[in-house]
Design an enzyme around this catalytic site. Structure first.
Site, PDB file in Angstrom:
ATOM      1  N   SER A  49       0.783  -1.243   0.000  1.00  0.00           N
ATOM      2  CA  SER A  49       0.000   0.000   0.000  1.00  0.00           C
ATOM      3  C   SER A  49       0.812   1.290   0.000  1.00  0.00           C
ATOM      4  CB  SER A  49      -0.969   0.015   1.189  1.00  0.00           C
ATOM      5  OG  SER A  49      -2.086  -0.804   0.913  1.00  0.00           O
ATOM      6  N   LYS A  52       0.215   3.716  -2.791  1.00  0.00           N
ATOM      7  CA  LYS A  52      -0.794   4.782  -2.756  1.00  0.00           C
ATOM      8  C   LYS A  52      -0.142   6.169  -2.725  1.00  0.00           C
ATOM      9  CE  LYS A  52      -4.543   2.054  -0.689  1.00  0.00           C
ATOM     10  NZ  LYS A  52      -4.010   0.702  -0.557  1.00  0.00           N
ATOM     11  N   SER A 106      -6.192   3.327   4.182  1.00  0.00           N
ATOM     12  CA  SER A 106      -5.641   2.544   3.073  1.00  0.00           C
ATOM     13  C   SER A 106      -6.732   1.871   2.242  1.00  0.00           C
ATOM     14  CB  SER A 106      -4.665   1.478   3.599  1.00  0.00           C
ATOM     15  OG  SER A 106      -3.732   1.125   2.607  1.00  0.00           O
TER      16      SER A 106
END
Length: 341
Positions: A49, A52, A106
């Site tokens: 993640s 991102k 997230s």
């Protein structure tokens, strides 16, 4: 310096960095771009993640945070059981709310929505292409996105060095800095979808437990293991840490980041083992390669400089030790991205 069989590069006179389980890491100055130390900074890894952040670097300048948009069924197409903030198809949210869902919790559906909305074509796949274009512009030539969220995809990779470039672009944006330090945010009710409103909490423990924290991003998948990007300020100095491939024991990813930040703040301000390239630099006119230290010359712990080498970018590191001179090639970053083997 070797850490469990891994080569760690630090400036002359700097203390030894803490041992961490991450397979690669880097600490750099957000403002000057000086790299203070690292371990396998050009080693390919899987982002999870922390990808991102590339989405944020790409799409935040494109999207109006006050605009209200509709989440689609396509946005909700995420891996079952993966991280989600709780948006609903047909729900109406501001772009800011979706950003907060992305960065605090997230949310993978939030990533799909933002990639689609910022694509210019209403297609998340085109948003991913824009992310890869932005990575190239930033000089993150060892980064290739396949999913906007960081959910694992074939041919998706990054490096600790590239993550520092991406984080630097994110923290240059005031809106990102505000979101990264937001502790909680409301997700509004959607009466038409019969869902109630609720609060989300920032999952990055750095902002609660580390004085001077600026925020960052956590990540985890079974393939990537734990990944982390975090930044903090102390004495007017802003540092960023990036790490890939960490295990959660004996310390969690963010705690390993804290250990490395603490170490980074002990390194003299003018010390470095290299630097972060500037956006657009790797697409500019090639420059001459830097001279490497020779035996009998100056004795810094590490000296490096960027150099174009025909078809690629070479980060060379010269490490001086009692045994002599060891030239380490941190990585050859080809202009034409290659896939992992």
């Amino acid at each position: 310096m070797l850490e469990r069989g891994k080569q760690v590069v630090v400036p002359a006179g700097a203390g030894a960095p803490p041992a961490v389980s991450a397979t690669s890491w880097l600490v750099a100055d957000l403002d000057t771009g000086r790299v203070l130390g690292g371990c396998g900074p050009h080693q390919y890894g899987t982002p999870a993640s922390v990808q991102k952040l590339l989405l944020a670097a790409t799409m935040m300048p494109r999207l109006d945070p006050k605009q209200t948009v509709t989440v689609t069924d396509e946005d909700m197409n995420i891996e079952p059981g993966s991280s989600a903030v709780g948006l609903v198809a047909g729900g109406r949210y501001t772009i800011e709310t979706i950003w907060l869902g992305l960065l605090l919790n997230s949310g993978n559906e939030a990533a799909n929505a933002l990639a689609r909305l910022g694509s210019g074509t209403d297609r998340a796949a085109d948003g991913v292409r824009a992310m890869n274009d932005e990575a190239h512009r930033l000089g993150a030539l060892q980064t290739h996105a396949v999913t906007p969220s960081g959910l694992d995809g074939k041919g998706q990779f990054t490096s600790a060095y590239d993550l520092a470039l991406i984080a630097r672009a994110c923290f240059a944006q005031p809106t990102f800095r505000r979101y990264a330090l937001t502790e909680q945010a409301p997700i509004p009710a959607q009466p038409a979808q019969r869902t109630k409103g609720f609060l989300i909490q920032n999952e990055n423990q750095l902002i609660y437990r580390y004085p001077g924290a600026l925020g960052g991003k956590t990540g985890f998948t079974d393939l990537a293991r734990h990944t982390y990007v975090g930044a903090a300020e102390r004495g007017g100095r802003r540092l960023v840490v990036t790490l890939l491939g960490a295990e959660s024991a004996p310390k969690r990813g963010w705690e390993q980041g804290v250990s490395l930040l603490d170490w980074g703040f002990t390194v003299p301000r003018d010390a470095s083992v290299g630097r972060l390239v500037e956006p657009g630099e790797l697409t500019a006119t090639p420059s001459a390669a830097p001279a490497l230290a020779a035996p009998g010359g100056p004795r810094p712990a590490a000296a490096s400089g960027p150099a174009h080498s025909g078809s690629g970018w070479l980060w060379s590191v010269t490490v001086i030790s009692g045994a002599g001179v060891l030239v380490l090639l941190g990585g050859l970053l080809w202009r034409r991205r290659r896939r992992l083997p």
